[in-house]
Design a protein around this motif. Structure first.
Motif, short mmCIF file in Angstrom:
data_model
loop_
_atom_site.label_atom_id
_atom_site.label_comp_id
_atom_site.label_asym_id
_atom_site.label_seq_id
_atom_site.Cartn_x
_atom_site.Cartn_y
_atom_site.Cartn_z
N ARG A 1 0.82 -1.21 0.00
CA ARG A 1 0.00 0.00 0.00
C ARG A 1 0.85 1.26 0.00
N ALA A 2 0.27 2.31 -0.54
CA ALA A 2 0.85 3.65 -0.44
C ALA A 2 -0.35 4.59 -0.37
N ASN A 3 -0.25 5.61 0.45
CA ASN A 3 -1.36 6.54 0.63
C ASN A 3 -2.68 5.82 0.87
N GLU A 4 -2.62 4.83 1.74
CA GLU A 4 -3.81 4.10 2.17
C GLU A 4 -4.51 3.33 1.07
N THR A 5 -3.83 3.14 -0.07
CA THR A 5 -4.48 2.32 -1.09
C THR A 5 -3.45 1.38 -1.72
N ASN B 1 -1.18 1.03 6.47
CA ASN B 1 -1.70 1.77 5.32
C ASN B 1 -0.67 2.37 4.38
N ASN B 2 0.52 2.60 4.89
CA ASN B 2 1.56 3.09 4.00
C ASN B 2 2.74 2.13 4.00
N ASN B 3 2.41 0.88 4.28
CA ASN B 3 3.42 -0.17 4.18
C ASN B 3 4.56 -0.04 5.17
N GLU B 4 4.35 0.71 6.26
CA GLU B 4 5.44 0.84 7.22
C GLU B 4 5.81 -0.54 7.76
N TYR B 5 4.77 -1.30 8.09
CA TYR B 5 4.98 -2.64 8.63
C TYR B 5 4.06 -3.63 7.96
N VAL B 6 4.51 -4.89 7.95
CA VAL B 6 3.61 -6.01 7.69
C VAL B 6 3.51 -6.75 9.01
N LYS C 1 -9.54 1.98 1.69
CA LYS C 1 -10.50 3.08 1.85
C LYS C 1 -11.23 3.43 0.55
N ASN C 2 -10.74 2.90 -0.59
CA ASN C 2 -11.48 3.16 -1.83
C ASN C 2 -11.71 1.90 -2.66
N PRO C 3 -12.75 1.15 -2.27
CA PRO C 3 -13.06 -0.09 -2.99
C PRO C 3 -13.70 0.19 -4.35
N ALA D 1 -6.68 -2.88 -10.24
CA ALA D 1 -6.85 -2.49 -11.64
C ALA D 1 -5.59 -2.87 -12.42
N ALA D 2 -5.81 -3.44 -13.61
CA ALA D 2 -4.70 -3.95 -14.42
C ALA D 2 -3.66 -2.87 -14.69
N GLU D 3 -4.11 -1.62 -14.87
CA GLU D 3 -3.13 -0.58 -15.25
C GLU D 3 -2.15 -0.24 -14.12
N LYS D 4 -2.43 -0.73 -12.92
CA LYS D 4 -1.48 -0.49 -11.83
C LYS D 4 -0.32 -1.50 -11.84
#
Ligand code: K7E
Ligand code: CUA
Length: 654
Positions: free
Chosen positions: A107-111, A157-162, A442-444, A500-503
Motif C-alpha cells: 500500500r501507499a497513501n492508504e491504497t 496503510n503506508n506499508n510501514e509494517y507487515v 478506503k477506496n473499494p 486495476a490492471a493498469e497499476k
C-alpha cells in the motif's frame, strides 16, 4: 449487444440455481473478454494447501499464472533448482510445501499500489513478498515464537509494517526460551506473539523489527484500521478459555471472546525507544537477488520483544461474541465488523466509541495487564439475522458491506447506515472468503465481488474424489447482486486481492537484461562456454539460444561427480524461455528466462551417454535443441572435452 438487458428476469434463484444453467446471456457478456483483449483486473488468490498464489484475470476468470511461494513448483523449477532452493530454507531445514492463506497487496497513501504482494505461510510460520514486476517470490522471513501463522500478513496503510500473529500459542518466556513443558501447563505457560516486519520504502525488503507478547489465546484473523483508525490493527481471538485440548468444545465455553486492539504506532515507538528486550531466537531470512538470480538464506539469532505489562496504552481487549473469525474495517475506518462464526448477529464495534471508552477508563478488568473494555460501551450496532456462520466481510465504498455465510452458503449485503440486511444471494457451496477489488482499503471498487467457496460438488464435470474449489463472480453494481460466472480454482482459496490492471501491467518485466546478469556462473557469449573439473566437481558453463545449447557434446564426467549445469539464456526477447533437462537427473529440470542464468545439480549414478535437451518449445528447431553428456566409470581418465559443431575445444584446466 445490450449489456444486462434482461436483469429483471435474473432473480437470485434463477442465476444461482444448482444446475447453474439458468444464466442469461447478459451475464455471459458481462464477463466476456474477447480473444486478444485484456481483463480489467488482476486478482491474486491464495492456493491454501498448495502453497502457491494463483493469478486470474477478472472478470473473465482466466488463469494467468501460478506463482510458487512456499512450495516447490515443477512448472518452473522453483524450489528444485539451485537458484531458488534457499528460499525454502527454515530453522527446521528445507521445507518444500506449506499452507498459504492470505494475500495482501502493498500500500501507499492508504491504497494498494501494485508493487508487491505479501502472503503468509501458515504451518511453518513465514511471511513472503512477491515482486509484481516479475511475479516472483523474492523474500521469505520465518517468524520465530509463532505457530500457525494465520492472522497475517497485514500491511499498515503506508506499508510501514507487515504484521503477523500466532494462531497457536506456544510456551515462550520473556527470556525467549521455548520450553519443553507439559501440555497440562497450557494455561500458565503458553503465550501468543504478534510480529512486526518493517518494510523498506523503496525496495520492499522486510526485517523483523520486534514482537509483542500477548495472552495465550488463539489469534485468528486481523485487519488494519483506516483513516482515523490507521494507527491500529485489530485481531480476533478464540479459545480465551485457554483450553489445551479438545478445543472444539473447550474453546467455546465463554459467551464472549476478545478483539485485541493494537496501537502499532505506539508499539513501534516503544520498540524504537528501547523498551523491547532482545531475546534469543533462530529463524531464516531468505532473499532472491535479482542481479545474480540466486537466493540466499541467512539465519538470524535474536528478536526484540515487548511485554504488554511494560507498555501502557499499546493494547486493549474488546469482548466479541464467541469464536469470531474475520475482522474487517469499513472504508471510513469507524466500523469494525466482527464475523462470529457461531454468533447469531454480526456485531459492529465503533472506533470512536472505543477511543471514548479508553479515555473514560471504561474497563471491566484486565488480562496480563491489558485493559478489557465494556462490550456495550464500544458497540455500534448488531446486524440482525444476517444468515448462518458469518466468516468475512468486504465493502463497496457506497455504504454497503458484504458478509460471507459459511453455513447458510450465501453472500449477504447489508447497509452501514442502518445495519439492515438489503440483499442476499446463494453461493455454491459453503463460502469462506469473499473479495471486492480494494474492498479492504478506503477506496473499494463497486463492480464485482468474488466468492471463494469451499465445496464444489456438482458445479463442474466430476473429476473423481478430488474436485477443484469454486470461485463465483457476482455483479454488485446494482441494488441486487447478480451471479455472473463460475470458475474452478487452484488449491483452497483463503482470501484474495485484486487491483486495476493498469497499476501492474505497464511495469511488468519482459526479460532480464543479459548485461546486468551478475550470476557468478553466467556465460554471456557462446565463445565463453566451458566445462571445468575440479576434484569431484564439474561446472558446465552453458548457453541456450534458438536453437542450440553450447556446448552440446560433453565428455570427461565420471560416475559420482557433482555436475552443475549453469545455463544462461542468451535471448533478449520477451517470452522466449529455454528449458533444460538431463536424462536420469534426480531432482531438477530448468526453465530459464531470457537473460537469466539457472543452475541445477546432477550426480550421475551410471556410466553411459546421457541426452540433454531443451524442454520448452522455443522455435521451429526446438526438437533439435539437444546434446549428449558422456559419463565414464569412477577413476577413468577420459579428459574433459566439450564442443558444439565441428571445432572441439581444448580441455579446460582446473
Ligand atoms: Cu482467511 Cu480460510 Cu485462513 Cu477464513 S481463513 S475462510
Ligand atoms: Cu529452447 Cu526449445
Amino acid at each position: 449487444m445490450p449489456v444486462l438487458q434482461s436483469c429483471s428476469k435474473t432473480d437470485n434463484k434463477a442465476t444461482g440455481g444448482a444446475t447453474g444453467s439458468a444464466l442469461s446471456s447478459d451475464a455471459a457478456s458481462a464477463v466476456y473478454v474477447a480473444p486478444g483483449k485484456h481483463d480489467e483486473y488482476y486478482s491474486f488468490l491464495s492456493g491454501g494447501f498448495s502453497g502457491q498464489v494463483a493469478v486470474y484475470g477478472l472478470p473473465s476468470g482466466r488463469l494467468l499464472k501460478v506463482i510458487p511461494v512456499f512450495s516447490q513448483n515443477p512448472e518452473n523449477g522453483y524450489g528444485y533448482n539451485e537458484n531458488t532452493k534457499p528460499m525454502l530454507n527454515t530453522s527446521f531445514g528445507f521445507v518444500p510445501w506449506d499452507d498459504l492463506h492470505h494475500p495482501k497487496l502493498s500500500r501507499a497513501n492508504e491504497t494498494t499500489d501494485g508493487r508487491w504482494l505479501f502472503v503468509n505461510g501458515n504451518n511453518t510460520p513465514r511471511i513472503a513478498r512477491i515482486d509484481l514486476k516479475t511475479f516472483e517470490t523474492v523474500e521469505i522471513v520465518e517468524i520465530p515464537n509463532s505457530a500457525g501463522n494465520h492472522c497475517s500478513p497485514y500491511p499498515t496503510n503506508n506499508n510501514e509494517y507487515v504484521v503477523a500473529g500466532t494462531r497457536f500459542s506456544v510456551p515462550v518466556t520473556p527470556e525467549g526460551k521455548l520450553q519443553d513443558v507439559s501440555l497440562k501447563e497450557y494455561k500458565d505457560k503458553f503465550r501468543g506473539t504478534i510480529s512486526f516486519l518493517k518494510v523498506d520504502k523503496d525496495h520492499g525488503d522486510m526485517n523483523l523489527d520486534f514482537q509483542i507478547m500477548v495472552p495465550g489465546f488463539d489469534y485468528d484473523l486481523a485487519n488494519g484500521g483506516k483513516g482515523p483508525s490507521s494507527d491500529w490493527i485489530f485481531f480476533t481471538s478464540y479459545n480465551t478459555e485457554k483450553a489445551g485440548t479438545l478445543k472444539e468444545v473447550g474453546a467455546s465455553q465463554n459467551d464472549k471472546d476478545y478483539l485485541l486492539c493494537v496501537n502499532w504506532k505506539l508499539a513501534a515507538k516503544y520498540a524504537a525507544e528501547g523498551k523491547a528486550r532482545e531475546i534469543p531466537a533462530n529463524y531464516a531470512h531468505n532473499k532472491m537477488n535479482h542481479e545474480t538470480n540466486q537466493a540466499t538464506s541467512t539465519m538470524k539469532k535474536s528478536v526484540k520483544i515487548l511485554l504488554p505489562e511494560e507498555c501502557p496504552d499499546m493494547l486493549y481487549l474488546i469482548p466479541v461474541p464467541k469464536s469470531p473469525h474475520g475482522v474487517d474495517i469499513d472504508p471510513s475506518g469507524e466500523n469494525i465488523v466482527i464475523s462470529g462464526k457461531l454468533a447469531s448477529v454480526i456485531p459492529v464495534h465503533s472506533f470512536s466509541k472505543m477511543q471514548t471508552a479508553i479515555k473514560n477508563k471504561d474497563y471491566i478488568g484486565d488480562i496480563n495487564g491489558i485493559p478489557v473494555l465494556k462490550y456495550e460501551s464500544v458497540l455500534q450496532a448488531e446486524v440482525k439475522e444476517p444468515g448462518l456462520g458469518p466468516l468475512h466481510t468486504e465493502f463497496d465504498g457506497k455504504g454497503n458491506a458484504y458478509s460471507s455465510m459459511f453455513v447458510s452458503s450465501e453472500v449477504v449485503k447489508w447497509s452501514l447506515k442502518d445495519f439492515k440486511v438489503k440483499d442476499r444471494i446463494p453461493v455454491y457451496y459453503s463460502i469462506g472468503h469473499l473479495m471486492i477489488p480494494g474492498g479492504d482499503t478506503k477506496n473499494p471498487s463497486s463492480k464485482y465481488l468474488l466468492a471463494m467457496n469451499k465445496i464444489t460438488k456438482d458445479r463442474y464435470l466430476p473429476t473423481g474424489p478430488e474436485l477443484a474449489q469454486a470461485g463465483q463472480l457476482i455483479d454488485i453494481s446494482g441494488e441486487k447482486m447478480k451471479m455472473l460466472l463460475d470458475f474452478p480454482l487452484i488449491g483452497e482459496p483463503h482470501y484474495a486481492q485484486a487491483i486495476a490492471a493498469e497499476k501492474i501491467a505497464p511495469n511488468s518485466a519482459k526479460m532480464y537484461k543479459l548485461d546486468a546478469n551478475k550470476h557468478p556462473y553466467a556465460t554471456k557469449k557462446e565463445a565463453d562456454t566451458k566445462v571445468v573439473k575440479n576434484g569431484n566437481r564439474v561446472d558446465v558453463y552453458m548457453t541456450a539460444i534458438r536453437s542450440h545449447l553450447t556446448p552440446d557434446n560433453i565428455e570427461g564426467i565420471e560416475v559420482g561427480n557433482e555436475v552443475y549445469f549453469h545455463v544462461t539464456n542468451l535471448e533478449q526477447d520477451w517470452d522466449v524461455p529455454h528449458g533444460f533437462a538431463v536424462m536420469g537427473a534426480q531432482n531438477a529440470e530448468l526453465l530459464i528466462m531470457p537473460g537469466a542464468t539457472n543452475t541445477f545439480k546432477w550426480v550421475p549414478t551410471k556410466t553411459g551417454v546421457f541426452p540433454f535437451y531443451c524442454t520448452d518449445f522455443c522455435s521451429a528447431l526446438h526438437q533439435e535443441m539437444q546434446g549428449y553428456a558422456r559419463v565414464s566409470p569412477k577413476g577413468s581418465n577420459v579428459p574433459i572435452a566439450f564442443s558444439t559443431g565441428e571445432k572441439r575445444k581444448a580441455p579446460s584446466q582446473p
